[in-house]
Scaffold this active site. Structure first.
Site, PDB file in Angstrom:
ATOM      1  N   LYS A 154     -37.361 -55.431 -88.266  1.00  0.00           N
ATOM      2  CA  LYS A 154     -38.240 -55.428 -89.427  1.00  0.00           C
ATOM      3  C   LYS A 154     -39.213 -54.267 -89.442  1.00  0.00           C
ATOM      4  O   LYS A 154     -39.741 -53.913 -90.472  1.00  0.00           O
ATOM      5  CB  LYS A 154     -38.954 -56.770 -89.582  1.00  0.00           C
ATOM      6  N   LYS A 170     -40.323 -48.108 -78.846  1.00  0.00           N
ATOM      7  CA  LYS A 170     -41.397 -48.006 -79.851  1.00  0.00           C
ATOM      8  C   LYS A 170     -42.268 -46.774 -79.613  1.00  0.00           C
ATOM      9  O   LYS A 170     -42.752 -46.179 -80.565  1.00  0.00           O
ATOM     10  CB  LYS A 170     -42.280 -49.266 -79.833  1.00  0.00           C
ATOM     11  N   LYS A 213     -30.231 -52.263 -83.747  1.00  0.00           N
ATOM     12  CA  LYS A 213     -30.661 -53.632 -84.054  1.00  0.00           C
ATOM     13  C   LYS A 213     -31.266 -53.709 -85.457  1.00  0.00           C
ATOM     14  O   LYS A 213     -31.971 -52.806 -85.877  1.00  0.00           O
ATOM     15  CB  LYS A 213     -31.725 -54.007 -83.004  1.00  0.00           C
TER      16      LYS A 213
HETATM   17  P1  ATP Z   1     -40.033 -55.481 -84.677  1.00  0.00           P
HETATM   18  O1  ATP Z   1     -38.874 -54.954 -85.439  1.00  0.00           O
HETATM   19  O2  ATP Z   1     -41.339 -55.380 -85.379  1.00  0.00           O
HETATM   20  O3  ATP Z   1     -40.065 -55.069 -83.260  1.00  0.00           O
HETATM   21  P2  ATP Z   1     -38.713 -57.906 -84.180  1.00  0.00           P
HETATM   22  O4  ATP Z   1     -38.139 -58.486 -85.407  1.00  0.00           O
HETATM   23  O5  ATP Z   1     -37.836 -57.290 -83.184  1.00  0.00           O
HETATM   24  O6  ATP Z   1     -39.858 -56.971 -84.671  1.00  0.00           O
HETATM   25  P3  ATP Z   1     -40.185 -60.350 -83.638  1.00  0.00           P
HETATM   26  O7  ATP Z   1     -40.668 -60.519 -84.981  1.00  0.00           O
HETATM   27  O8  ATP Z   1     -41.224 -60.735 -82.696  1.00  0.00           O
HETATM   28  O9  ATP Z   1     -39.624 -58.901 -83.340  1.00  0.00           O
HETATM   29  O10 ATP Z   1     -38.896 -61.175 -83.377  1.00  0.00           O
HETATM   30  C1  ATP Z   1     -38.860 -62.543 -83.514  1.00  0.00           C
HETATM   31  C2  ATP Z   1     -37.616 -63.065 -82.869  1.00  0.00           C
HETATM   32  O11 ATP Z   1     -36.465 -62.556 -83.542  1.00  0.00           O
HETATM   33  C3  ATP Z   1     -37.471 -62.654 -81.408  1.00  0.00           C
HETATM   34  O12 ATP Z   1     -36.998 -63.759 -80.669  1.00  0.00           O
HETATM   35  C4  ATP Z   1     -36.457 -61.558 -81.436  1.00  0.00           C
HETATM   36  O13 ATP Z   1     -35.747 -61.462 -80.239  1.00  0.00           O
HETATM   37  C5  ATP Z   1     -35.560 -62.012 -82.581  1.00  0.00           C
HETATM   38  N1  ATP Z   1     -34.873 -60.894 -83.200  1.00  0.00           N
HETATM   39  C6  ATP Z   1     -35.435 -59.771 -83.688  1.00  0.00           C
HETATM   40  N2  ATP Z   1     -34.501 -58.963 -84.190  1.00  0.00           N
HETATM   41  C7  ATP Z   1     -33.308 -59.569 -83.993  1.00  0.00           C
HETATM   42  C8  ATP Z   1     -31.953 -59.223 -84.296  1.00  0.00           C
HETATM   43  N3  ATP Z   1     -31.646 -58.091 -84.898  1.00  0.00           N
HETATM   44  N4  ATP Z   1     -30.994 -60.099 -83.951  1.00  0.00           N
HETATM   45  C9  ATP Z   1     -31.279 -61.268 -83.355  1.00  0.00           C
HETATM   46  N5  ATP Z   1     -32.537 -61.656 -83.032  1.00  0.00           N
HETATM   47  C10 ATP Z   1     -33.541 -60.822 -83.350  1.00  0.00           C
END
Ligand code: ATP
Ligand code: LTN
Length: 328
Positions: free
Chosen positions: A196, A110, A193
């Site tokens: 969002k 990040k 990955k």
């Molecule tokens: P950002 O992209 O803002 O960093 P994020 O989606 O990675 O956000 P969170 O919203 O906190 O982060 O994620 C919520 C949950 O979803 C966490 O347990 C994270 O590990 C899971 N997660 C996030 N992205 C993925 C993905 N691409 N595949 C599987 N699990 C995911």
């Protein structure tokens, strides 16, 4: 057994969040005491519009309920509504070292996109708050996607260090990732990955049927024609197989067997059907909850229940480190 997890309201939730985390939270309800929260303080660690933070937080509360979490069994709350998270974090950050924080992959990823004058201290100290989230509830199991394992491992190290110095005060947690779906990749670039906060190649939980189908049908695939799980040589097909298997709750070999001899186009159509079948009813439940506003009472009750548990842990830690506590 105590189970805890959270999602940051940083943007529109994606299919990655759903398959890697959200979808499975309800499965823990009959295994122990479950705490699921909206990590709104964590969402502030990167620039975010206030209206967006507000609406995303409300949305996640509705998604939790739409996913089948039952507020009678699961404590659902906003991180910011339980001040013990910030209070405990202020203590625990003194037991985590700069070197450890610098090694965190999430921080490296990040902060790479920013320059030093725009990286907030909160982004660097992120794991201290996450450690506090986890240990406040004497958590045994933390269900998360693969990207969060490193943060939970850091909590593990911190608990060992803290307990070594002060006695048996904190419970040591363990991350639990899904066998299938712990890392859903971007549809346009399966080497990264689905995220969002970097939303290219995402499927959003709010996308309508037409958009979901269009995105899956135009997902990047690989050369060759075989539907085979091979992350290295067929990252696009492997990602779609993972999405299918995680949506249908089957294994990767079962998904491979089902699509043997399929052409890419027909395979993609089946993946799109599966995702649509899962997400459309989920969206209808979300809409209903958003309209009837039932999430508001759930969040207030959740705050009260969470606070009781969290406060006990905070007191225990304060006493252990020698803070002169004024109440029992
Ligand atoms: P950002 O992209 O803002 O960093 P994020 O989606 O990675 O956000 P969170 O919203 O906190 O982060 O994620 C919520 C949950 O979803 C966490 O347990 C994270 O590990 C899971 N997660 C996030 N992205 C993925 C993905 N691409 N595949 C599987 N699990 C995911
Ligand atoms: N860091 C997590 C969100 C999060 C979390 C937690 C997950 C904050 N605190 C405690 C599990 C337990 C993320 O970015 N996905």
């Amino acid at each position: 057994m105590r189970i805890l997890s959270g999602i940051k309201p940083t943007g529109q939730l994606t299919l990655g969040n759903y398959l890697g985390a959200l979808k499975h939270f309800k499965d823990y309800q009959n295994q122990g005491e479950v705490f699921i929260f909206i990590a709104d303080l964590h969402a502030l660690t990167l620039p975010i519009d206030s209206k967006e933070l507000n609406e995303n937080s409300r949305d996640i509360a509705c998604y939790y309920l739409a996913s089948g979490l039952d507020p009678k069994k699961t404590t659902i709350f906003l991180q910011s509504s339980v001040s013990e998270h910030a209070e405990l974090s202020a203590i625990l950050q003194n037991y985590i070292y700069m070197g450890e924080l610098k090694r965190m992959t999430q921080f490296k990823d990040k902060s790479k996109k920013l320059n030093d004058s725009s990286i907030g201290l909160g982004l660097f100290a992120y794991p201290a708050l996450m450690n506090a989230d986890i240990v406040l509830y004497n958590t045994d199991i933390v269900p998360v996607g693969e990207d969060q394992m490193q943060h939970v491992e850091l909590t593990h190290d911190l608990v060992k260090r803290f307990n070594h110095r002060y006695g048996d005060i904190l419970v040591n947690p363990k991350a639990q990732v899904q066998k299938v779906g712990a890392r859903i990749m971007s549809l346009s670039d399966p080497s990264v990955k689905m995220s969002k906060s970097d939303p290219k190649g995402d499927i959003f939980l709010k996308d309508d049927e037409k958009t979901i189908r269009k995105k899956i049908m135009s997902a990047k695939t690989d050369s060759g024609s075989e539907i085979k799980f091979d992350k290295e040589n067929k990252p696009g097909i492997s990602n779609l197989l993972t999405i299918y298997a995680a949506t249908k709750d089957i294994t990767i070999p079962e998904a491979e067997a089902k699509f043997q001899g399929y052409r890419y186009g027909d395979f993609k159509k089946a993946v799109a059907d599966a995702v649509v079948e899962e997400l459309i009813p989920f969206q209808q439940r979300y809409k209903q909850i958003l309209e009837d506003k039932s999430y508001l009472k759930v969040l207030k009750d959740g705050r009260d229940k969470a606070k009781k548990v969290a406060h006990q842990t905070l007191l225990k830690v304060q006493k252990a480190v020698g803070i002169l506590t004024l109440d029992e």
